[in-house]
Design an enzyme around this catalytic site. Structure first.
Site: not given
Ligand code: AMP
Length: 492
Positions: A190, A195, A210, A240, A281, A356, A362
């Protein structure tokens, strides 16, 4: 906006702030001020929609023109003209419109349900939501609804129109991560970057944050990196962007990189100062939507279009495993390389825009909490007016024998907590300045946070990122010291 209302109505900024504090909304404050205007205009002209639209356009284009030196006073003047041409009620909505907050109490879900109700007797809520996820545009979805549900189902993602990014849940342990995403899982570093959703079509590249803002201009190096190293005709890549220090090759924290996101001039210089690397990613579009494919399949396609080049563009650091030990090792590597932690991802999950869901989680190291004193606060707006919020937090400086600010706790407080805090703080107020208050530093809170950063603005020299309330520390009388903060900063 207070300045705007003051110019439009001739009332003092103090008066306006006072009403704003009571009402908790600048729109209502403007309404009251316009209503109480002593000098009424001689000829009462009716404001037309066209005029309003034109003024809003003019204000917006000033923003674009004057990138180097935004002339605020001109904008204020235009906005003031609009408010002074308004009736009291119009002023309420003119101001809210300018602040981009209409406060109509209409949220996304409500519009979705209303469309289902209006066109399909309450059916097809899922389809409508999905169409919205793809298009991000209720006007388009509403139009399709008029033409029947098949049209809603056929709506597709479009290149150069950003879709909401999938968000991550938080877990506290590797075990909990596996429970959420299953075994084996995809594990990524991470990174502490930005983003970026990158759209590629016919050789053209656009970069979105984002929040769906277009940051293509700010990142010509990202555009080049993608042009040269992504082999696809039409694609949307989830990435990212990380910044690094050209001197010593180490990655820089988000805080420094964020300079590049906001900056609209001196782009070439900043590009040299804080060069970036793109770390893809996920892939959500490749000559068609991939939302329905599994993460494993999307990743496979992503690998097929990426040409890796160090410090330009490389796939995310990634392993796939069922072993807790392996994840722990990987996590160790991530944090010792200066990254935030790891992401754990569900191999057979679809891509859920804007959600979410537990398809990716994470895991970040837990930070030691700090006990801090509340040294100031701000009267809240809207539903929470009458309560003190935006708490200023201070650590104790032993040498200076005073509290020094280290952050603001702005979100995440429940109504109960706000009420309790207001009750405790109100008798301690020593100074008021508009909506801001200074208080005797007697209320202590135990605070969690994401990270300690260096800060040029706070006198302590440090700032907490995303401080959250863990508990009230009524049992303690002394806030943690600046030395403790320094120690935690060097340890993280
Ligand atoms: P948070 O902002 O703490 O909710 O964490 C989610 C964010 O982590 C995402 O929005 C990305 O900006 C960032 N991130 C960094 N590395 C990755 C990765 N390998 N996969 C997904 N997100 C990542």
């Amino acid at each position: 906006m207070v300045d705007v209302i003051s110019r439009a109505t001739g009332r003092s900024e103090e008066d306006i702030t006072e009403v704003w504090r009571e009402e908790g909304d600048l729109g209502l404050a403007a309404e009251e001020m316009v209503d109480g205007k002593t000098q009424q205009r001689l000829v009462q002209k009716t404001l037309t929609v066209e005029e309003v639209m034109q003024t809003l356009d003019e204000i917006a284009s000033m923003e674009e023109e004057a990138l180097e030196s935004v002339d605020v006073s001109k904008k204020v003047g235009k906005a003031a003209d609009l408010v002074s041409a308004s009736s009291p009620r119009e002023a309420r909505y003119a101001v809210r419109n300018l602040l981009q907050n209409m406060r109509l109490g209409v949220a996304e879900g409500l519009i979705r349900d209303a469309l289902a109700e209006a066109f399909f007797d309450g059916e097809h809520v899922e389809d409508i939501q999905h169409a919205y996820d793809l298009t991000n545009d209720f006007r388009q979805v509403a139009k399709a609804c008029q033409d029947g549900i098949e049209n809603v189902q056929e709506l597709e993602m479009e290149l150069f129109r950003p879709v909401n990014s999938m968000l991550a849940k938080k877990v506290e342990s590797i075990e909990e991560g596996f429970e959420e995403v299953g075994r084996p899982a995809g594990i990524d570093f991470k990174y502490d970057g930005v983003r970026a959703q990158i759209h590629v079509s016919g050789g053209e590249v656009k970069v979105f944050t984002r929040r769906l803002e277009d940051i293509t201009e700010q990142f010509p190096d990202v555009v080049e990196a993608v042009e040269q190293n992504i082999d696809a005709e039409n694609a949307i890549i989830d990435t990212e962007i990380i910044g690094y220090d050209p001197e010593n090759d180490s990655t820089v924290p988000f805080q420094r990189l964020s300079k590049r996101v906001k900056r609209k001039y001196d782009i070439e210089r900043l590009r040299q100062e804080i060069p970036v690397e793109v770390r893809p990613f996920d892939l959500i579009y490749l000559d068609g939507s991939l939302l329905q494919q599994t993460y494993a399949e999307r990743l496979e396609s992503l690998r097929g279009i990426v040409r890796e080049k160090r410090r330009v563009l490389r796939l995310v650091d990634h392993v796939e495993t069922s072993s807790k030990e392996k994840v722990a090792e990987f996590d160790q590597r991530a944090t010792s390389n200066g990254h935030e932690g790891i992401m754990m991802k569900k191999m057979d999950a679809r891509y859920k825009p804007g959600k979410r869901v537990g398809y990716m989680v994470k895991l970040k190291p837990v930070m030691e909490t700090l006990d801090l004193a509340v040294v100031g606060a701000k009267w809240s707006e809207g539903r929470r007016s009458g309560w003190l919020g935006r708490l200023k937090l201070g650590a104790w400086n032993e040498e200076e024998q005073e509290h020094e600010m280290v952050g603001r706790m702005a979100t995440g407080l429940t109504d109960d907590e706000l009420e309790r805090i207001t009750d405790r703080l109100e008798p301690l107020v020593v100074e008021e300045d508009g909506r801001d208050v200074t208080v005797e530093p007697e209320v202590l809170l135990e605070v969690e946070y994401e990270e300690i950063q260096q800060s040029p603005t706070y006198e302590s020299g440090y700032a907490l990122r995303f401080p959250r309330l863990k508990a009230f520390r009524d049992d303690k009388h002394q806030a943690d010291t600046k030395e403790k903060l320094e120690r935690l900063y060097t340890q993280q």
